[in-house]
Write an enzyme that holds these catalytic residues in place. Sequence first.
Site, PDB file in Angstrom:
ATOM      1  CD  GLU A   5       1.729  -0.350   1.671  1.00  0.00           C
ATOM      2  OE1 GLU A   5       2.378   0.688   1.878  1.00  0.00           O
ATOM      3  OE2 GLU A   5       0.747  -0.391   0.911  1.00  0.00           O
ATOM      4  CD  GLU A  21      -3.453  -0.254   2.415  1.00  0.00           C
ATOM      5  OE1 GLU A  21      -3.013   0.678   1.698  1.00  0.00           O
ATOM      6  OE2 GLU A  21      -3.008  -0.511   3.534  1.00  0.00           O
TER       7      GLU A  21
HETATM    8  C1  FCB Z   1      -0.516   2.630   1.661  1.00  0.00           C
HETATM    9  C2  FCB Z   1      -0.642   2.568   3.164  1.00  0.00           C
HETATM   10  C3  FCB Z   1      -1.937   3.131   3.689  1.00  0.00           C
HETATM   11  C4  FCB Z   1      -2.386   4.352   2.916  1.00  0.00           C
HETATM   12  C5  FCB Z   1      -2.319   4.123   1.432  1.00  0.00           C
HETATM   13  C6  FCB Z   1      -2.790   5.291   0.609  1.00  0.00           C
HETATM   14  O1  FCB Z   1       0.831   2.612   1.311  1.00  0.00           O
HETATM   15  O2  FCB Z   1      -0.550   1.232   3.593  1.00  0.00           O
HETATM   16  O3  FCB Z   1      -1.778   3.355   5.060  1.00  0.00           O
HETATM   17  O4  FCB Z   1      -1.696   5.450   3.331  1.00  0.00           O
HETATM   18  O5  FCB Z   1      -1.027   3.779   1.064  1.00  0.00           O
END
Ligand code: FCB
Length: 459
Positions: A181, A366
Amino acid sequence: MTLAALIKLPTQLAPPVNSPMRDRDFTWGVATASYQIEGATDADGRLPSIWDTYCATPGKVLNGDSGDVACDHYHRWELDVNLIADLGVDAYRLSIAWPRVIGLDGQLNTKGVDFYKRLLDRLGDKGVQRYATLYHWDLPQHLEDRGGWLNRDTAYRFADYADKISRALQGRVTAWSTLNEPWCSAYLGYTNGRHAPGRTHPRYAAQALHHLLLGHGLAQPALKANDPGAQRSIVVNIGRGVPEDPGSAADRDAAHLFEVQQNAWVLDALLDGRYPDELFRLWPGTEPLVLEGDMDLISQPLDHLGINYYYRNTLRSDGAHGFTSVNRPGAEYTQMGWEVAPDAFTELLVGFHQRYANLPPIVITENGMASADVVVNGEIKDTQRISYLQRHFAAVHNAMAAGVDVRGYFVWSLLDNFEWAYGYERRFGLVHVDYETQVRTLKHSAQGLQAFLRERAGR
Ligand code: FCB
């Protein structure tokens, strides 16, 4: 009564029936990041990172929490590898802490590297694929002291770190991701200040992002040469923006500009080799300094693109080109205050598929949600998480049905952990962590995923 109810099998947390997401070659995983779980911040020569400094600054992190102990994974990694293997996932996504493995002299810190060797080897022994991210936000503080990501030299330092660590860990990693990110590192870290290093200047984000992406590009040849058998990728966050009042042209413009800065800013650079002109309509005068050849480095082909998705934003225009996020009456929110919007996930994936001619295969690196989970009689009934994940699995299935090439899905997160500026109050884990005792307990969501993966494996 069903057989499952009779013999008390946990309800499966699974993608739709007949989905290609059930195929053996679709990769199911769980994800974590170094600073959020490892603790042991001064063990074995680890250097301070920008998150250590940020956490030590009063008022920055909820309840004054820090990653000093976190899930103590640095010491309990064997237990955690057993948990991962027991869940039955195909893969584990972790990050390597730059300040653990590179010393002040720029050379490898053997003790830090050995930790990852042991961890990766044990995962391999258990048949778990290893997705390793090189930068999940823990920049060595000494580099921040020289300007951090505002300094072009940091991109070269990152490439050097990528070279050295991929040489040292060659053959142990299934897929390397350079950055997690970069939008968050750049925007939250250097313009809005809600993440480390907490700097706040309207011009900084675009320059920091350019140097992050340059570091990603500079690292590619070394990753390819040092570990030719591993895949190469980058992980990006994506966001959906919708107008509060669909009848208002200003709100529609706000929603559009929101997606330009959330998605196109990074994806146009990576996939088309350019920054979107519209970004500078939103933020006039923030154009970064880009040298000849930079955009070619940044837009080199990837084996896959990692995508992190969590929620949708509803935007209200301020009448100019600015906007604010507003809550939508009647919508469902999580403990983070994030709107649950699985359809938005499908829309984004399908939209990228249509927009980018050279979109690589996608891995969902994620997705997940936070809830205020409590242990009652040894059980954690995280029903909202089960429902959330089930709906997001279906959303990805729908995107695949519309032609998007998705290869894997990692749930965030394996464990409850240090959720950045929110400290330990927000729980994202499939597995509950009692921070007093470090006891790990599978939540119902973990048991549901385990039940699906066991059935898929024919066990
Ligand atoms: C993302 C991050 C991860 C975690 C999630 C909830 O932005 O990459 O580390 O904190 O959010």
